[in-house]
Design a protein around this motif. Structure first.
Motif, PDB file in Angstrom:
ATOM      1  N   SER A  44      -7.451  -2.483   5.072  1.00  0.00           N
ATOM      2  CA  SER A  44      -8.506  -1.492   5.254  1.00  0.00           C
ATOM      3  C   SER A  44      -8.590  -0.636   4.001  1.00  0.00           C
ATOM      4  N   GLY A  45      -9.574   0.220   3.942  1.00  0.00           N
ATOM      5  CA  GLY A  45      -9.748   1.110   2.809  1.00  0.00           C
ATOM      6  C   GLY A  45      -8.998   2.413   2.973  1.00  0.00           C
ATOM      7  N   ASP A  46      -8.300   2.571   4.078  1.00  0.00           N
ATOM      8  CA  ASP A  46      -7.566   3.801   4.355  1.00  0.00           C
ATOM      9  C   ASP A  46      -6.194   3.727   3.688  1.00  0.00           C
ATOM     10  N   THR A  47      -6.022   4.435   2.567  1.00  0.00           N
ATOM     11  CA  THR A  47      -4.755   4.385   1.838  1.00  0.00           C
ATOM     12  C   THR A  47      -3.704   5.316   2.425  1.00  0.00           C
ATOM     13  N   GLN A  48      -4.079   6.230   3.299  1.00  0.00           N
ATOM     14  CA  GLN A  48      -3.093   7.137   3.873  1.00  0.00           C
ATOM     15  C   GLN A  48      -2.197   6.434   4.889  1.00  0.00           C
ATOM     16  N   GLN A  49      -2.590   5.276   5.371  1.00  0.00           N
ATOM     17  CA  GLN A  49      -1.729   4.517   6.278  1.00  0.00           C
ATOM     18  C   GLN A  49      -0.473   4.043   5.564  1.00  0.00           C
ATOM     19  N   GLN A  50      -0.507   3.969   4.246  1.00  0.00           N
ATOM     20  CA  GLN A  50       0.639   3.499   3.473  1.00  0.00           C
ATOM     21  C   GLN A  50       1.648   4.608   3.211  1.00  0.00           C
ATOM     22  N   LEU A  51       1.275   5.856   3.472  1.00  0.00           N
ATOM     23  CA  LEU A  51       2.118   6.999   3.164  1.00  0.00           C
ATOM     24  C   LEU A  51       3.036   7.333   4.328  1.00  0.00           C
ATOM     25  N   ARG A  52       4.317   7.503   4.020  1.00  0.00           N
ATOM     26  CA  ARG A  52       5.322   7.847   5.033  1.00  0.00           C
ATOM     27  C   ARG A  52       6.271   8.860   4.406  1.00  0.00           C
ATOM     28  N   LEU A  53       6.224  10.097   4.894  1.00  0.00           N
ATOM     29  CA  LEU A  53       7.048  11.162   4.339  1.00  0.00           C
ATOM     30  C   LEU A  53       8.245  11.407   5.243  1.00  0.00           C
ATOM     31  N   VAL A  54       9.431  11.569   4.648  1.00  0.00           N
ATOM     32  CA  VAL A  54      10.675  11.748   5.390  1.00  0.00           C
ATOM     33  C   VAL A  54      11.166  13.173   5.174  1.00  0.00           C
ATOM     34  N   PHE A  55      11.596  13.829   6.261  1.00  0.00           N
ATOM     35  CA  PHE A  55      12.072  15.205   6.228  1.00  0.00           C
ATOM     36  C   PHE A  55      13.414  15.293   6.938  1.00  0.00           C
TER      37      PHE A  55
END
Length: 92
Positions: A44-55
């Protein structure tokens, strides 16, 4: 742009609890995935699905989302149930 904050679950293939203390912020998909006509891969064109932030904690993840203006919901970690039994119980 909405996000989901959750605690990483225990790996089903191992008995240890390594990396289960981390909290993850993942963005909700805004666009459906579609199959590529040539290769058949989903994308898809949604690049935010690839982002995973760890806290290190849920509060840190929530503070980050508040600072960035991200709408979020926190998914509670499931309760861990221990099934205590002796080895002899396997042969009853």
């Amino acid at each position: 742009m909405a996000a989901r904050i959750y605690q990483t679950p225990k790996n089903a293939m191992q008995s240890g609890k390594a990396l289960t203390h981390r909290w993850v912020l993942e963005y909700e998909p805004t666009e459906a995935k579609k199959a590529d006509p040539l290769m058949g891969w989903a994308g898809s064109g949604d690049t935010q699905q690839q982002l995973r932030l760890v806290f290190p904690s849920a509060e840190a993840a929530q503070a980050y989302a508040d600072r960035q203006g991200i709408a979020y919901h926190v998914a509670a970690a499931p309760e861990r149930k221990l099934k205590l039994q002796t080895y002899a119980d396997n042969f009853r």
